[in-house]
Design a protein around this motif. Structure first.
Motif, mmCIF file in Angstrom:
data_model
loop_
_atom_site.group_PDB
_atom_site.id
_atom_site.type_symbol
_atom_site.label_atom_id
_atom_site.label_comp_id
_atom_site.label_asym_id
_atom_site.label_seq_id
_atom_site.Cartn_x
_atom_site.Cartn_y
_atom_site.Cartn_z
ATOM 1 N N LEU A 258 0.813 -1.214 0.000
ATOM 2 C CA LEU A 258 0.000 0.000 0.000
ATOM 3 C C LEU A 258 0.847 1.265 0.000
ATOM 4 O O LEU A 258 0.429 2.297 -0.542
ATOM 5 N N ALA A 259 2.033 1.199 0.622
ATOM 6 C CA ALA A 259 2.906 2.375 0.679
ATOM 7 C C ALA A 259 3.292 2.852 -0.714
ATOM 8 O O ALA A 259 3.583 4.033 -0.923
ATOM 9 N N LEU A 260 3.285 1.946 -1.671
ATOM 10 C CA LEU A 260 3.603 2.307 -3.052
ATOM 11 C C LEU A 260 2.410 2.940 -3.763
ATOM 12 O O LEU A 260 2.523 3.362 -4.911
ATOM 13 N N ARG A 261 1.268 2.966 -3.068
ATOM 14 C CA ARG A 261 0.023 3.542 -3.592
ATOM 15 C C ARG A 261 -0.380 2.921 -4.920
ATOM 16 O O ARG A 261 -0.542 3.614 -5.939
ATOM 17 N N PRO A 262 -0.568 1.607 -4.922
ATOM 18 C CA PRO A 262 -0.928 0.912 -6.158
ATOM 19 C C PRO A 262 -2.398 1.120 -6.508
ATOM 20 O O PRO A 262 -3.209 1.486 -5.654
ATOM 21 N N ARG A 263 -2.728 0.871 -7.750
ATOM 22 C CA ARG A 263 -4.131 0.904 -8.175
ATOM 23 C C ARG A 263 -4.781 -0.462 -7.984
ATOM 24 O O ARG A 263 -5.994 -0.560 -7.837
ATOM 25 N N ILE A 264 -3.935 -1.515 -8.012
ATOM 26 C CA ILE A 264 -4.441 -2.878 -7.865
ATOM 27 C C ILE A 264 -3.629 -3.593 -6.788
ATOM 28 O O ILE A 264 -2.399 -3.534 -6.799
ATOM 29 N N LEU A 265 -4.309 -4.266 -5.866
ATOM 30 C CA LEU A 265 -3.645 -5.116 -4.880
ATOM 31 C C LEU A 265 -3.877 -6.563 -5.279
ATOM 32 O O LEU A 265 -5.027 -7.010 -5.396
ATOM 33 N N ILE A 266 -2.780 -7.301 -5.501
ATOM 34 C CA ILE A 266 -2.874 -8.704 -5.921
ATOM 35 C C ILE A 266 -2.466 -9.597 -4.754
ATOM 36 O O ILE A 266 -1.363 -9.472 -4.225
ATOM 37 N N LEU A 267 -3.365 -10.475 -4.356
ATOM 38 C CA LEU A 267 -3.099 -11.439 -3.285
ATOM 39 C C LEU A 267 -2.885 -12.799 -3.928
ATOM 40 O O LEU A 267 -3.817 -13.411 -4.451
ATOM 41 N N ASP A 268 -1.653 -13.265 -3.914
ATOM 42 C CA ASP A 268 -1.324 -14.551 -4.551
ATOM 43 C C ASP A 268 -1.216 -15.626 -3.482
ATOM 44 O O ASP A 268 -0.158 -15.828 -2.893
ATOM 45 N N GLU A 269 -2.338 -16.295 -3.197
ATOM 46 C CA GLU A 269 -2.419 -17.306 -2.139
ATOM 47 C C GLU A 269 -1.945 -16.726 -0.809
ATOM 48 O O GLU A 269 -1.284 -17.408 -0.014
ATOM 49 N N ALA A 270 -2.279 -15.464 -0.552
ATOM 50 C CA ALA A 270 -1.713 -14.741 0.585
ATOM 51 C C ALA A 270 -2.195 -15.236 1.941
ATOM 52 O O ALA A 270 -1.599 -14.898 2.966
ATOM 53 N N THR A 271 -3.267 -16.020 1.979
ATOM 54 C CA THR A 271 -3.772 -16.502 3.270
ATOM 55 C C THR A 271 -3.580 -18.004 3.451
ATOM 56 O O THR A 271 -3.965 -18.552 4.480
#
Length: 281
Positions: free
Chosen positions: A157-170
């Motif tokens: 988020l610190a990079l201020r993205p337009r898209i957050l991609i969760l790759d099997e993050a949980t």
């Protein structure tokens, strides 16, 4: 809504000596609009990991095209497009490079040449967004799994993205850690309008999405709302995808003569209807 990500007729096949050969994709198309949460689901070998690599530019499709914010992805603009994407991966321990939480969140900002004053501001804002501002000077290895992933999200988020991609993050988290991360992402999306793309086999994560993309054998087997996809029922089970607990419970209760309408995506919805329809006087 504005189109933020588009894949058109994507195809990719690994060479025979690559172990991921079963993960090839063929003729996959879909569009993501700004502010949406899209989940890509499927059993192991369905092609969803290959699709994730294509979306973030680790692989280029052999056929078809990928566009981000209307800009076709290619080798010349790859780094510019990647700057608009925040990635959170499966194993949080593999993502940490800083001695403290704030060092780690600042790492990518330093690499991108963000001025120190602005960097400090972004680090504090990002950690506040994921409720980790009280852990600035903690060592990442002493955090719980859920806390580590929240710090990883803050780094993105610190990079201020337009898209957050969760790759099997949980996938490597315990139930509490999984709930922490999903609640954090859900609130962030509500508060900021962040676009979320999750590649997952976790049904709780998938049910938070606006739309599901179900992959099977490298192809897009079905696309729709969580309700539309899980209404396919036994057809999904035959293809290796489990069904959410409320849906399975409804079938069992209906077989026992309990009157239920169905269509519940959470246990709370199911319990409330059982109470109202069958017990409340």
């Amino acid at each position: 809504m504005d189109e933020i990500l588009s894949l058109k007729n994507i195809a990719f096949t690994y060479t025979p000596d690559q172990p991921e050969v079963k993960n090839a994709v063929e003729d996959v198309s879909f569009t993501v609009y700004e502010g949406e949460w899209i989940a890509i689901v499927g059993h192991n070998g369905s092609g969803k990991s290959t699709l994730a690599r294509i979306i973030n530019g680790l692989l280029f499709p052999q056929q078809g095209s990928v566009s981000v914010l209307g800009q076709p992805m290619n080798e010349e603009n790859l780094w510019d497009i990647r700057s608009k994407m925040g990635m959170v991966f499966q194993n949080p321990d593999n993502q940490f490079v800083g001695a403290t939480v704030q060092d780690d969140v600042a790492f990518a900002l330093e690499n991108n040449g963000v001025p120190h004053k602005e960097m400090v501001k972004r680090v504090h804002e990002a950690l506040a967004q994921v409720k980790m501002e009280d852990f600035l000077d903690n060592e990442p290895q002493h955090l719980s799994g859920g806390q580590k992933q929240r710090v990883a999200i803050a780094g993105a988020l610190a990079l201020r993205p337009r898209i957050l991609i969760l790759d099997e993050a949980t996938s490597m988290l315990d139930p509490q850690g999984r709930a922490e991360v999903l609640n954090t992402v859900h609130k962030l999306r509500e508060e900021t309008g962040l676009t979320v793309l999750s590649i997952t086999h976790d049904l709780e994560e998938a049910m938070l999405a606006d739309r599901l993309l179900f992959m099977n054998g490298g192809r897009k087997f079905a696309e729709g709302t969580p309700q539309q996809i899980f209404d396919l029922g036994d057809e999904l089970v035959k293809l290796g995808l489990d069904l959410p607990f409320p849906i399975k419970m409804v079938k069992l209760l209906q077989q026992q003569g309990v009157t239920l309408e169905g269509g519940y995506m959470t246990e709370e919805e199911l319990v409330n209807d059982i109470w109202i329809s069958n017990f409340k006087k």
